[in-house]
Design a protein around this motif. Sequence first.
Motif, PDB file in Angstrom:
ATOM      1  N   ARG A   1       0.897  -1.188   0.050  1.00 40.17           N
ATOM      2  CA  ARG A   1      -0.071   0.043  -0.021  1.00 40.17           C
ATOM      3  C   ARG A   1       0.772   1.269   0.066  1.00 40.17           C
ATOM      4  NH1 ARG A   1      -2.649   3.121   3.902  1.00 40.17           N
ATOM      5  NH2 ARG A   1      -4.713   4.193   3.001  1.00 40.17           N
ATOM      6  N   HIS A   2       1.887   1.222   0.896  1.00 37.03           N
ATOM      7  CA  HIS A   2       2.743   2.358   0.841  1.00 37.03           C
ATOM      8  C   HIS A   2       3.406   2.590  -0.405  1.00 37.03           C
ATOM      9  CE1 HIS A   2       5.882   5.060   2.366  1.00 37.03           C
ATOM     10  NE2 HIS A   2       6.701   4.357   1.755  1.00 37.03           N
TER      11      HIS A   2
ATOM     12  N   LYS B   1       1.019   4.193  -2.950  1.00 42.20           N
ATOM     13  CA  LYS B   1       0.956   5.793  -2.795  1.00 42.20           C
ATOM     14  C   LYS B   1       2.078   6.429  -3.144  1.00 42.20           C
ATOM     15  CE  LYS B   1      -1.870   6.583   0.690  1.00 42.20           C
ATOM     16  NZ  LYS B   1      -2.399   6.785   1.783  1.00 42.20           N
TER      17      LYS B   1
ATOM     18  N   ALA C   1      -4.081   4.817  -6.583  1.00 46.14           N
ATOM     19  CA  ALA C   1      -4.601   5.061  -5.583  1.00 46.14           C
ATOM     20  C   ALA C   1      -5.596   4.304  -5.265  1.00 46.14           C
ATOM     21  CB  ALA C   1      -5.309   6.702  -5.568  1.00 46.14           C
TER      22      ALA C   1
ATOM     23  N   ALA D   1      -4.427   0.853  -3.807  1.00 43.47           N
ATOM     24  CA  ALA D   1      -3.885   1.070  -2.594  1.00 43.47           C
ATOM     25  C   ALA D   1      -5.057   0.942  -1.406  1.00 43.47           C
ATOM     26  CB  ALA D   1      -3.321   2.692  -2.485  1.00 43.47           C
ATOM     27  N   ASP D   2      -6.452   1.506  -1.978  1.00 49.13           N
ATOM     28  CA  ASP D   2      -7.615   1.536  -1.303  1.00 49.13           C
ATOM     29  C   ASP D   2      -8.003   0.110  -1.359  1.00 49.13           C
ATOM     30  OD1 ASP D   2      -7.605   4.297  -0.888  1.00 49.13           O
ATOM     31  OD2 ASP D   2      -9.096   4.403  -2.455  1.00 49.13           O
TER      32      ASP D   2
END
Length: 79
Positions: free
Chosen positions: A11-12, A15, A62, A65-66
Amino acid sequence: MSLTKPNQQLRHDLKEVAALLKWSGVDLMKMAVRLSEAGHEAEAWELLKISTSFPDAEDKLAGYADEVKAGRIVRGKQE
């Protein structure tokens, strides 16, 4: 639901890449303006075409990542 360390990292990373695309697009736009001012319209136009594709890619990253945060995308074990 708490994310595992590999999923937190995924996720990091997603982003971070989205943010990098955003700033790269800003830089390309600035370069396109300078090229245009210097009379290099064709080159400026090419940079503008490239930079206008970045927001869609940013949105996709994004969104991914969500999905990682929601648990719909999970990083598996590395072999």
